[in-house]
Design an enzyme around this catalytic site. Structure first.
Site, PDB file in Angstrom:
ATOM      1  N   CYS A   2       0.854  -1.178   0.000  1.00 19.29           N
ATOM      2  CA  CYS A   2       0.000   0.000   0.000  1.00 19.29           C
ATOM      3  C   CYS A   2       0.895   1.234   0.000  1.00 19.29           C
ATOM      4  O   CYS A   2       1.971   1.228   0.589  1.00 19.29           O
ATOM      5  CB  CYS A   2      -0.932   0.094   1.192  1.00 19.29           C
ATOM      6  SG  CYS A   2      -2.080  -1.262   1.331  1.00 19.29           S
ATOM      7  N   ARG A  27       3.644  -0.339  -4.911  1.00 17.55           N
ATOM      8  CA  ARG A  27       3.432  -0.849  -3.558  1.00 17.55           C
ATOM      9  C   ARG A  27       2.045  -1.475  -3.384  1.00 17.55           C
ATOM     10  O   ARG A  27       1.731  -2.014  -2.322  1.00 17.55           O
ATOM     11  CB  ARG A  27       3.601   0.276  -2.551  1.00 17.55           C
ATOM     12  CG  ARG A  27       4.997   0.800  -2.478  1.00 17.55           C
ATOM     13  CD  ARG A  27       5.111   1.778  -1.363  1.00 17.55           C
ATOM     14  NE  ARG A  27       5.056   1.094  -0.083  1.00 17.55           N
ATOM     15  CZ  ARG A  27       6.101   0.903   0.700  1.00 17.55           C
ATOM     16  NH1 ARG A  27       7.264   1.338   0.356  1.00 17.55           N
ATOM     17  NH2 ARG A  27       5.982   0.286   1.856  1.00 17.55           N
ATOM     18  N   TRP A  80      -3.136  -2.444  -1.520  1.00 16.44           N
ATOM     19  CA  TRP A  80      -2.931  -3.883  -1.721  1.00 16.44           C
ATOM     20  C   TRP A  80      -3.791  -4.546  -0.654  1.00 16.44           C
ATOM     21  O   TRP A  80      -3.512  -4.443   0.532  1.00 16.44           O
ATOM     22  CB  TRP A  80      -1.452  -4.242  -1.544  1.00 16.44           C
ATOM     23  CG  TRP A  80      -1.155  -5.684  -1.818  1.00 16.44           C
ATOM     24  CD1 TRP A  80      -0.857  -6.242  -3.026  1.00 16.44           C
ATOM     25  CD2 TRP A  80      -1.123  -6.750  -0.869  1.00 16.44           C
ATOM     26  NE1 TRP A  80      -0.649  -7.596  -2.885  1.00 16.44           N
ATOM     27  CE2 TRP A  80      -0.803  -7.930  -1.571  1.00 16.44           C
ATOM     28  CE3 TRP A  80      -1.333  -6.838   0.501  1.00 16.44           C
ATOM     29  CZ2 TRP A  80      -0.686  -9.181  -0.966  1.00 16.44           C
ATOM     30  CZ3 TRP A  80      -1.221  -8.083   1.122  1.00 16.44           C
ATOM     31  CH2 TRP A  80      -0.899  -9.237   0.396  1.00 16.44           C
ATOM     32  N   ASN A 106      -1.862   2.124   6.276  1.00 17.85           N
ATOM     33  CA  ASN A 106      -1.121   0.928   5.844  1.00 17.85           C
ATOM     34  C   ASN A 106      -0.921   0.061   7.067  1.00 17.85           C
ATOM     35  O   ASN A 106      -0.687   0.590   8.149  1.00 17.85           O
ATOM     36  CB  ASN A 106       0.277   1.292   5.333  1.00 17.85           C
ATOM     37  CG  ASN A 106       0.232   1.898   3.962  1.00 17.85           C
ATOM     38  OD1 ASN A 106      -0.816   1.982   3.344  1.00 17.85           O
ATOM     39  ND2 ASN A 106       1.385   2.347   3.495  1.00 17.85           N
ATOM     40  N   GLY A 107      -0.922  -1.234   6.868  1.00 22.07           N
ATOM     41  CA  GLY A 107      -0.693  -2.141   7.994  1.00 22.07           C
ATOM     42  C   GLY A 107      -1.933  -2.965   8.264  1.00 22.07           C
ATOM     43  O   GLY A 107      -2.857  -3.025   7.446  1.00 22.07           O
ATOM     44  N   GLU A 495      15.812 -18.905  -8.029  1.00 26.86           N
ATOM     45  CA  GLU A 495      15.512 -17.524  -8.393  1.00 26.86           C
ATOM     46  C   GLU A 495      14.855 -17.456  -9.784  1.00 26.86           C
ATOM     47  O   GLU A 495      13.897 -16.708  -9.992  1.00 26.86           O
ATOM     48  CB  GLU A 495      16.801 -16.686  -8.326  1.00 26.86           C
ATOM     49  CG  GLU A 495      16.672 -15.224  -8.720  1.00 26.86           C
ATOM     50  CD  GLU A 495      15.694 -14.431  -7.877  1.00 26.86           C
ATOM     51  OE1 GLU A 495      15.186 -14.930  -6.871  1.00 26.86           O
ATOM     52  OE2 GLU A 495      15.407 -13.283  -8.267  1.00 26.86           O
ATOM     53  N   LYS A 499      11.118 -15.920 -10.562  1.00 27.17           N
ATOM     54  CA  LYS A 499      10.853 -14.853 -11.536  1.00 27.17           C
ATOM     55  C   LYS A 499       9.758 -15.293 -12.506  1.00 27.17           C
ATOM     56  O   LYS A 499       8.848 -14.538 -12.829  1.00 27.17           O
ATOM     57  CB  LYS A 499      12.103 -14.487 -12.349  1.00 27.17           C
ATOM     58  CG  LYS A 499      13.225 -13.787 -11.631  1.00 27.17           C
ATOM     59  CD  LYS A 499      12.938 -12.356 -11.271  1.00 27.17           C
ATOM     60  CE  LYS A 499      12.345 -12.258  -9.906  1.00 27.17           C
ATOM     61  NZ  LYS A 499      13.216 -12.118  -8.768  1.00 27.17           N
ATOM     62  N   GLU A 502       6.263 -15.361 -10.787  1.00 24.29           N
ATOM     63  CA  GLU A 502       5.637 -14.116 -10.323  1.00 24.29           C
ATOM     64  C   GLU A 502       5.222 -13.177 -11.446  1.00 24.29           C
ATOM     65  O   GLU A 502       4.245 -12.462 -11.301  1.00 24.29           O
ATOM     66  CB  GLU A 502       6.489 -13.399  -9.278  1.00 24.29           C
ATOM     67  CG  GLU A 502       7.791 -12.848  -9.768  1.00 24.29           C
ATOM     68  CD  GLU A 502       8.605 -12.215  -8.643  1.00 24.29           C
ATOM     69  OE1 GLU A 502       8.038 -11.643  -7.717  1.00 24.29           O
ATOM     70  OE2 GLU A 502       9.845 -12.294  -8.721  1.00 24.29           O
ATOM     71  N   HIS A 518      14.778 -38.029  -7.826  1.00 21.50           N
ATOM     72  CA  HIS A 518      14.112 -38.368  -6.562  1.00 21.50           C
ATOM     73  C   HIS A 518      12.643 -37.968  -6.571  1.00 21.50           C
ATOM     74  O   HIS A 518      12.048 -37.806  -5.499  1.00 21.50           O
ATOM     75  CB  HIS A 518      14.859 -37.717  -5.392  1.00 21.50           C
ATOM     76  CG  HIS A 518      16.273 -38.182  -5.286  1.00 21.50           C
ATOM     77  ND1 HIS A 518      16.608 -39.429  -4.824  1.00 21.50           N
ATOM     78  CD2 HIS A 518      17.435 -37.601  -5.652  1.00 21.50           C
ATOM     79  CE1 HIS A 518      17.927 -39.580  -4.876  1.00 21.50           C
ATOM     80  NE2 HIS A 518      18.448 -38.480  -5.390  1.00 21.50           N
ATOM     81  N   LYS A 617       5.333  -4.629  -4.264  1.00 23.51           N
ATOM     82  CA  LYS A 617       6.722  -4.530  -3.807  1.00 23.51           C
ATOM     83  C   LYS A 617       6.716  -4.247  -2.312  1.00 23.51           C
ATOM     84  O   LYS A 617       5.887  -3.485  -1.838  1.00 23.51           O
ATOM     85  CB  LYS A 617       7.369  -3.368  -4.561  1.00 23.51           C
ATOM     86  CG  LYS A 617       8.862  -3.281  -4.406  1.00 23.51           C
ATOM     87  CD  LYS A 617       9.552  -3.923  -5.564  1.00 23.51           C
ATOM     88  CE  LYS A 617      11.042  -3.818  -5.511  1.00 23.51           C
ATOM     89  NZ  LYS A 617      11.666  -4.955  -6.209  1.00 23.51           N
TER      90      LYS A 617
HETATM   91  C1  F6R Z   1      10.826 -11.461  -5.863  1.00 21.49           C
HETATM   92  C2  F6R Z   1      10.665 -10.424  -4.881  1.00 21.49           C
HETATM   93  C3  F6R Z   1      10.432 -10.805  -3.462  1.00 21.49           C
HETATM   94  C4  F6R Z   1      11.393 -10.032  -2.554  1.00 21.49           C
HETATM   95  C5  F6R Z   1      11.061 -10.301  -1.084  1.00 21.49           C
HETATM   96  C6  F6R Z   1      12.033  -9.614  -0.149  1.00 21.49           C
HETATM   97  O1  F6R Z   1      11.064 -10.941  -7.120  1.00 21.49           O
HETATM   98  O2  F6R Z   1      10.721  -9.273  -5.181  1.00 21.49           O
HETATM   99  O3  F6R Z   1      10.584 -12.175  -3.273  1.00 21.49           O
HETATM  100  O4  F6R Z   1      12.692 -10.418  -2.845  1.00 21.49           O
HETATM  101  O5  F6R Z   1       9.769  -9.855  -0.819  1.00 21.49           O
HETATM  102  O6  F6R Z   1      12.014  -8.231  -0.334  1.00 21.49           O
HETATM  103  P1  F6R Z   1      13.127  -7.313   0.291  1.00 21.49           P
HETATM  104  O7  F6R Z   1      14.423  -7.659  -0.361  1.00 21.49           O
HETATM  105  O8  F6R Z   1      12.688  -5.925   0.005  1.00 21.49           O
HETATM  106  O9  F6R Z   1      13.176  -7.620   1.756  1.00 21.49           O
END
Ligand code: F6R
Length: 622
Positions: A2, A27, A80, A106-107, A495, A499, A502, A518, A617
């Protein structure tokens, strides 16, 4: 999670708030809204005008074009969803029972249901399913009950009183019709920053929202409460005591937080990696000692020498970078190292010895689980160090030292450049600790040279973006994907799969390649391509055997390998080459084709690359 921005000043608030929300949209982006306090005409009071819309910010823009809201003070929010679906009613700002107080939040208010039941018994009517509306009503209730004559003070006290009733986390901004040109904010667990402009003030969840107006910012601490007018402000804490604060200068420009000529932030950030990797090691390589310097750790050589165990803690991509760090530190420094998923660590009560060094890794510096893990380590009396990108973030401020990534703002929801910078920093740490133990001068010098060579090698991989796009186009019908790697590239496989999931919504899973037999091999089919991350390293031949097993079962294979391994063209369906590099640093190169592959999948499938569904994010709620 948010985004919040509030404004008080001489300019029209709506355009400033909309621009701020645009910068904050990463966000949270399922609904948005503004509340504007109209200027009081002589003899009349101010009115709160609220405009809210579910969906993307453009919906709110359209609404405000059709039905403008004028005034020089306002609050706004991009959501969000946590409690209640993404509807117009659930969008913020929320009003209190009187309709004269507006609030953004927020929260999560954990005890909101009990409070709501109680308020309903008193006759309060709620219009949303959110916990946030309950907080607005609580503040309104305290305001109505107050006998304080000074209306501004009355609002501040009402906010304080209400916050004592709630449990959970909050970053809030409130305003009241009785107090035009006056905003009150507070934080606990959700970030809030004050922007100090000339004749104008801002309150935002993220400094990126205000950087085009001012570079003077105050990052509030937990339990801080602030009030603002266009010319003045004061920071207290929620108990009413004066709070200390520091004015910081924002360390990036508005342009750095823009897409520029790139179609998406994610692509821009992928292409920034030659520079961001360089920024992570710039000024930190010590040639004459064949070592590295990380001054921010604040540890003496003796203290570093005494470290006998390391715990690396983070979430998502940061935890994958930490896994590479585990291999690096154990290999170069021979110190037992463990990776802990922050959300597990915080509740697991892990035993930590005196000489265990704990690091938390976080791009945003605000991830709630990582923050809680840090505090848990500190509560046990440990020094917890941060590896963080966002300057001034909560982890950066509350950790007991650490190092910045200096990657610049990462706005694409999918983390890219922060991963390669985190691995670069962990390499520096491994070299530093290694050189205090068994790592030879020659080996140290070789590592420094390898690091310096990385940016040019990354540039070479980026020039293959079109080739990688063509590969992506061949597999758009994939039912699922496997990402397989061994040793240093096992975390890269995790990783790559993250990617792909998501931003393309293709189910993908990452595995240690030898685990295939396995159980995972049951998934191999013509419709499930496997991506092998297999540079020419000590386990290359083993990977070739596994690849053959996949081909024997008609599974399509995309191989990421080192230039010169042309023999793979005979067995793999598609090959992407990376320049030769030390095995230990190979994840920094091998992850880049995977970032580009998921990016091109996402674009070709028509997904919203920078705002993937259900995500946001910076995860600041549990
Ligand atoms: C994946 C992604 C998330 C962040 C995770 C940690 O692409 O963006 O998995 O890596 O939420 O975020 P930070 O690094 O901001 O603590």
């Amino acid at each position: 999670m948010c985004g919040i921005i509030g404004y008080v000043g001489k300019a029209e608030a709506t355009p400033i708030l909309l621009e701020g929300l645009r910068r904050l949209e990463y966000r949270g982006y399922d609904s948005s809204g503004v509340a504007i306090l109209s200027d009081s005409a002589s003899g009349e009071g101010s009115d709160i005008q609220t405009r809210k819309r579910s969906g993307r910010l453009d919906n709110l823009r359209t609404l405000l074009t059709e039905n403008p809201a004028a005034g020089h003070c306002g609050i706004s929010h991009t959501r969000w969803a946590t409690h209640g679906e993404a509807t117009d009613e659930n969008a913020h700002p929320h009003l209190d029972q009187s309709g004269k107080l507006a609030m953004v939040h927020n929260g999560v208010i954990e005890n909101y249901q009990v409070l709501k039941d109680h308020l309903e018994e008193e006759g309060h009517i709620f219009h949303s399913q959110t916990d946030s509306e309950v907080l607005a009503h609580l503040v309104g209730n305290a305001y109505e009950a107050s006998t304080e004559k000074d209306q501004r003070r009355r609002l501040v006290e009402a906010v304080r009183e209400a916050l004592h009733l709630v449990s959970g986390t909050y970053g809030i901004v409130a305003m009241h019709e009785d107090s035009p040109g006056f905003l009150v904010g507070a934080r606990f667990g959700s970030p809030l920053v004050v922007g100090l402009g000339k004749g104008e003030k801002f309150l935002a969840s993220d400094v990126g929202a205000i950087v085009s107006h001012t570079t003077d910012a105050i990052y509030l601490r937990d339990r801080d409460l602030v009030w603002l007018t266009e010319d003045d402000f004061a920071i207290e804490n929620v108990d009413g005591d004066a709070a200390e604060y520091e004015v910081s200068t924002v360390d990036f420009t508005p342009e750095q937080a823009e897409k520029g000529d790139y179609p998406h932030y994610m692509l821009k950030e992928i292409f920034e990696q030659p520079t961001s990797i360089q920024n992570a090691f710039r000024g930190r390589l010590v040639d004459d000692q064949a070592s590295a310097i990380l001054g921010g750790l604040g540890l003496t050589p003796r203290e570093l020498r005494d470290v006998d165990r390391i715990v690396l803690c983070g979430c998502g991509t940061a935890s994958h970078a930490a896994m590479v760090g585990e291999y690096l530190i154990e290999h170069l420094a021979r110190i037992p190292t463990e990776v802990e998923i922050a959300s597990e660590f915080r509740y697991r009560n892990p035993p930590l010895d005196k000489n265990t060094l704990v690091f938390v890794l976080s791009q945003s510096g605000e991830t709630i689980d990582t923050l809680a893990a840090m505090r848990e380590g500190q509560r046990k009396g440990h020094r917890v160090l941060g590896i963080v990108n966002s300057v001034g973030s909560t982890i950066a401020r509350e950790s007991d030292g650490g190092s910045y990534l200096y990657s610049g703002p990462e706005i694409g929801v999918a983390a890219t450049k922060s991963f390669t910078s985190q691995v670069t920093l962990l390499t520096l740490l491994a070299i530093l600790l290694g050189r205090m133990r068994h790592l030879s001068v020659d080996a140290g010098q070789q590592m420094l040279k390898e690091l310096r060579d990385l940016p040019a090698k990354v540039g070479k991989i980026l020039s293959q973006s079109e080739h990688i796009r063509q590969i992506a186009l061949k597999y758009l019908d994939a039912k699922g994907m496997l990402f397989l790697g061994r040793q240093f590239n096992y975390p890269t496989a995790l990783e790559g799969a993250l990617k792909m999931k998501e931003i393309s919504y293709i189910f993908a899973s990452g595995h240690a390649a030898a685990e295939l037999k396995h159980g995972i091999i049951a998934l191999v089919s013509e419709e499930t391509p496997s991506v092998f991350i297999m540079p020419k390293d000590s386990v290359y031949e083993k990977n070739v055997s596994t690849l053959e097993e996949v081909k024997a079962r008609k599974g399509p294979v995309i191989a990421v390998t080192t230039e010169g391994s042309t023999e793979l063209e005979r067995i793999a369906d598609d090959v992407i080459y990376i320049p030769p590099v030390s095995e230990m640093l190979s994840p920094i190169l091998s992850v880049i084709p995977l970032q580009l592959l998921s990016y091109h999948f996402s674009v070709a499938l028509g997904c919203d690359v920078d705002k993937p569904r259900n995500l946001a994010k910076s995860v600041t709620v549990e």
